[in-house]
Design a protein around this motif. Structure first.
Motif, short mmCIF file in Angstrom:
data_model
loop_
_atom_site.label_atom_id
_atom_site.label_comp_id
_atom_site.label_asym_id
_atom_site.label_seq_id
_atom_site.Cartn_x
_atom_site.Cartn_y
_atom_site.Cartn_z
N PRO A 28 0.81 -1.20 0.00
CA PRO A 28 0.00 0.00 0.00
C PRO A 28 0.86 1.27 0.00
O PRO A 28 1.89 1.34 0.65
N VAL A 29 0.36 2.30 -0.71
CA VAL A 29 0.87 3.66 -0.56
C VAL A 29 -0.22 4.45 0.13
O VAL A 29 -1.35 4.48 -0.36
N THR A 30 0.09 5.05 1.26
CA THR A 30 -0.94 5.82 1.95
C THR A 30 -0.68 7.31 1.73
O THR A 30 0.45 7.71 1.47
N GLY A 31 -1.73 8.08 1.82
CA GLY A 31 -1.59 9.54 1.72
C GLY A 31 -1.36 10.03 0.32
O GLY A 31 -0.87 11.15 0.14
N ALA A 32 -1.69 9.23 -0.69
CA ALA A 32 -1.53 9.71 -2.06
C ALA A 32 -2.68 10.63 -2.43
O ALA A 32 -3.81 10.44 -1.98
N ALA A 33 -2.39 11.66 -3.21
CA ALA A 33 -3.41 12.64 -3.59
C ALA A 33 -3.49 12.74 -5.11
O ALA A 33 -2.48 12.91 -5.78
N TYR A 67 0.11 16.42 -24.29
CA TYR A 67 -1.20 16.25 -23.66
C TYR A 67 -2.29 17.14 -24.25
O TYR A 67 -2.04 18.24 -24.73
N THR A 68 -3.52 16.64 -24.21
CA THR A 68 -4.72 17.41 -24.58
C THR A 68 -5.78 17.08 -23.52
O THR A 68 -5.81 15.97 -23.00
N ARG A 69 -6.62 18.04 -23.25
CA ARG A 69 -7.71 17.83 -22.27
C ARG A 69 -7.19 17.31 -20.92
O ARG A 69 -6.44 17.96 -20.25
N THR A 70 -7.57 16.06 -20.55
CA THR A 70 -7.30 15.59 -19.20
C THR A 70 -5.81 15.47 -18.88
O THR A 70 -5.05 14.89 -19.65
N LEU A 71 -5.43 16.00 -17.75
CA LEU A 71 -4.10 15.81 -17.18
C LEU A 71 -4.30 15.34 -15.76
O LEU A 71 -5.23 15.79 -15.10
N PHE A 72 -3.44 14.47 -15.27
CA PHE A 72 -3.55 14.17 -13.85
C PHE A 72 -2.19 13.79 -13.27
O PHE A 72 -1.27 13.41 -14.00
N GLU A 73 -2.09 13.93 -11.98
CA GLU A 73 -0.90 13.53 -11.24
C GLU A 73 -1.36 12.87 -9.96
O GLU A 73 -2.40 13.22 -9.42
N ILE A 74 -0.58 11.92 -9.50
CA ILE A 74 -0.82 11.41 -8.15
C ILE A 74 0.44 11.70 -7.35
O ILE A 74 1.54 11.32 -7.77
N LYS A 75 0.28 12.42 -6.28
CA LYS A 75 1.42 12.80 -5.45
C LYS A 75 1.47 11.95 -4.20
O LYS A 75 0.45 11.56 -3.66
N GLY A 76 2.69 11.65 -3.78
CA GLY A 76 2.89 10.93 -2.53
C GLY A 76 3.28 11.91 -1.44
O GLY A 76 3.41 13.10 -1.69
N ALA A 77 3.44 11.39 -0.24
CA ALA A 77 3.80 12.26 0.88
C ALA A 77 5.17 12.87 0.66
O ALA A 77 6.12 12.17 0.32
N GLU A 78 5.26 14.20 0.85
CA GLU A 78 6.51 14.92 0.56
C GLU A 78 7.65 14.47 1.47
O GLU A 78 8.81 14.47 1.07
N ASP A 79 7.33 14.05 2.72
CA ASP A 79 8.41 13.69 3.64
C ASP A 79 9.16 12.45 3.17
O ASP A 79 10.34 12.29 3.42
N LYS A 80 8.47 11.55 2.48
CA LYS A 80 9.15 10.34 2.01
C LYS A 80 9.85 10.56 0.68
O LYS A 80 10.81 9.88 0.35
N LEU A 81 9.33 11.48 -0.11
CA LEU A 81 9.78 11.59 -1.50
C LEU A 81 10.58 12.85 -1.79
O LEU A 81 11.16 12.96 -2.87
N GLY A 82 10.62 13.78 -0.88
CA GLY A 82 11.34 15.02 -1.16
C GLY A 82 10.65 15.80 -2.27
O GLY A 82 9.44 15.72 -2.44
N SER A 83 11.46 16.54 -3.02
CA SER A 83 10.88 17.45 -4.02
C SER A 83 10.22 16.68 -5.16
O SER A 83 9.29 17.17 -5.78
N GLY A 84 10.70 15.48 -5.43
CA GLY A 84 10.08 14.69 -6.51
C GLY A 84 8.92 13.90 -5.97
O GLY A 84 8.93 12.68 -5.96
N SER A 85 7.88 14.61 -5.51
CA SER A 85 6.82 13.89 -4.82
C SER A 85 5.77 13.31 -5.77
O SER A 85 4.85 12.64 -5.33
N ARG A 136 10.18 5.60 -6.91
CA ARG A 136 9.37 6.46 -6.03
C ARG A 136 8.26 5.65 -5.35
O ARG A 136 7.93 5.89 -4.20
N LEU A 137 7.70 4.67 -6.07
CA LEU A 137 6.69 3.81 -5.44
C LEU A 137 7.30 3.07 -4.25
O LEU A 137 6.67 2.93 -3.20
N LEU A 138 8.55 2.62 -4.42
CA LEU A 138 9.19 1.88 -3.33
C LEU A 138 9.47 2.79 -2.15
O LEU A 138 9.33 2.38 -1.00
N LEU A 139 9.86 4.04 -2.43
CA LEU A 139 10.10 4.99 -1.34
C LEU A 139 8.80 5.28 -0.59
O LEU A 139 8.80 5.47 0.62
N ALA A 140 7.69 5.32 -1.33
CA ALA A 140 6.43 5.76 -0.74
C ALA A 140 5.62 4.62 -0.12
O ALA A 140 4.70 4.86 0.63
#
Ligand code: ATP
Ligand code: MG
Length: 432
Positions: free
Chosen positions: A155-160, A262-280, A311-315
């Motif tokens: 599991p990755v918790t706190g993803a947005a 990209y056209t139209r829809t864009l999305f990102e899923i961010k992880g917790a900044e404390d685990k991932l630093g600037s590349g969240s 990054r998935l492994l860090l998070a």
């Protein structure tokens, strides 16, 4: 002699870490297969013009992050991402003529000449997927929801989840003009990179990680004021689907992504900044309805995403399987070596993971190694066992031992692995 080292930013993944990688890869493959996606493998090396055309000339990736070189006069690039190659393969094999909707997933190494830091490397692994042939917002919502389920299961918790629409070509041109008009009088407050972007690729300024740029764009107009009615309806439908699914998300009107396609829809899923630093950012994706046509193919809409394995492994809290093998065969003395090889082979044929220690060292040192490998059993072949056609079966977890025939050992080990001795650790775990 100087010791040769790996290229900076390109990391070895040693066996201790591989278990976690495989657990993530396996869950991803299962998740995608369950949704009707099939794996595709495209080359690591592609013609440089593919990325220039698909990703866009004035992007960070093409401008400064690609490993490009000429080989016998042919411009080649180590792929910085997977979508361009997938779209090329889709087109090259005329998949559009064979099926109305194509669902592909991939995984593999990508290469970008970036400054290495936590979660940011020069060779990294991406897991990604593409859907070709479905223009609708239902497709976007389905894939985003699939990803949220995947992250929950890791599991990755706190993803947005952040979503946005950047409309079609015309909306973006209108917005581009408005943004330039807004930022030009403020250009002295922008970073040098963004001052340059103002004439090459102003939308990228929104994606800048520089604090000066972030301040400058905080009050800038957003793309939403410039979207066509169709773009707006597409975006509203995407949100309605996500709401209906109960998939948590937020709209970020300033979200743009680093690649031009990209056209139209864009999305990102961010992880917790404390685990991932600037590349969240864990996952980046969106719709790229024009790419296939721009590569010389028919008008085929597409939607896709990619995420960085590291990054998935860090998070994530994903665990590595504990045991390397279930059993170790321990021959004592030269005469026991051949029988040990035969016994080990029989164990493997019976489905038991087994190492044979052929070093010819002492019982003590062989048992120490068996423990280090996490083995549950040691099968000791000493002089007396050889004479009597027996084997000493030692349960390293339960600290018990018995002398049995090899046949009995072969039968009893699988049962014991299924039913761990009281208090002992569980046998070989499979993927979570
Ligand atoms: P960022 O804004 O962090 O540079 P990006 O927009 O360049 O990311 P994409 O090109 O969309 O990222 O790639 C998708 C995902 O791949 C990212 O969200 C991240 O998880 C991973 N990724 C991208 N670049 C790297 C890198 N240099 N090292 C490790 N992972 C990366
Ligand atoms: Mg980047």
């Amino acid at each position: 002699m100087t010791l040769l080292r790996a290229v900076k930013g390109m990391n070895d993944v040693l066996p201790d870490e591989i278990g976690r990688c495989q657990a993530v890869e396996r869950l991803f493959a299962e998740t995608m297969a369950r949704a009707g996606f099939r794996e595709v493998r495209t080359p690591t090396l592609e013609p440089t013009p593919l990325f220039v055309r698909a990703i866009g000339e004035a992007t960070d990736v093409v401008e400064k992050e690609m490993y490009s070189f000429e080989h016998h006069g042919e411009p080649l690039t180590l792929r910085p991402e997977g979508t361009a190659g997938a779209a090329r393969a889709y087109l090259e094999h005329a998949i559009h003529a064979k099926e109305p909707v194509t669902r592909w997933w991939y995984s593999g190494p990508m290469f970008r000449a970036e400054r290495p830091q936590r979660g940011r490397y020069r060779q990294f692994f991406q897991l990604g997927a593409e859907v070709f042939g479905d223009p609708g917002p239902g497709c976007d919502a389905e894939v985003i929801d699939l990803l949220v389920g995947f992250l929950d299961a890791l599991p990755v918790t706190g993803a947005a989840v952040l979503v946005n629409s950047i409309g079609g070509k015309q909306a973006r041109e209108r917005y581009r003009d408005a943004l330039v008009q807004y930022l030009t009088p403020r250009s002295s407050t922008l970073s040098p990179d963004s001052q340059r972007r103002l004439s090459t690729n102003p939308l990228r300024i929104l994606d800048s990680k520089d604090d000066k740029d972030r301040t400058a764009v905080a009050e800038a107009p957003t793309i939403h004021e410039f979207l066509d009615a169709d773009d707006q309806a597409h975006f509203a439908a995407l949100r309605a689907h996500l709401d209906a699914l109960g998939t948590p998300y937020a709209v970020d009107p300033r979200l743009v992504r680093g690649l031009d396609y990209y056209t139209r829809t864009l999305f990102e899923i961010k992880g917790a900044e404390d685990k991932l630093g600037s590349g969240s950012t864990l996952v980046g994706g969106g719709r790229y309805d024009r790419m296939v046509a721009e590569l010389g193919g028919p008008d085929v809409p597409a939607f896709g995403f990619a995420m960085g394995l590291e990054r998935l492994l860090l998070a994530s809290g994903v665990d590595a399987p504990g045991r390397v093998v279930d059993a170790v065969v321990v021959p004592i003395g030269a005469a026991a070596q051949s029988p040990a090889l035969a016994l080990g082979r029989d164990l493997r044929r019976a489905g038991i993971r087994c190492d044979i220690d052929t070093r010819g060292t002492s019982l003590k040192s062989q048992l120490r190694r068996a423990t280090a490998l996490g083995a549950r059993f040691a099968l000791i072949l000493g002089e007396s066992e050889l004479r009597e056609g027996l084997v000493q079966l030692k349960d390293l977890d339960a600290h018990s031992q018995e002398r049995v025939t090899p046949e009995v050992a072969l039968r009893s080990i699988p049962d014991s692995l299924r039913n761990p001795a009281g208090g002992a650790t569980a046998p070989a775990e499979e993927a979570p």
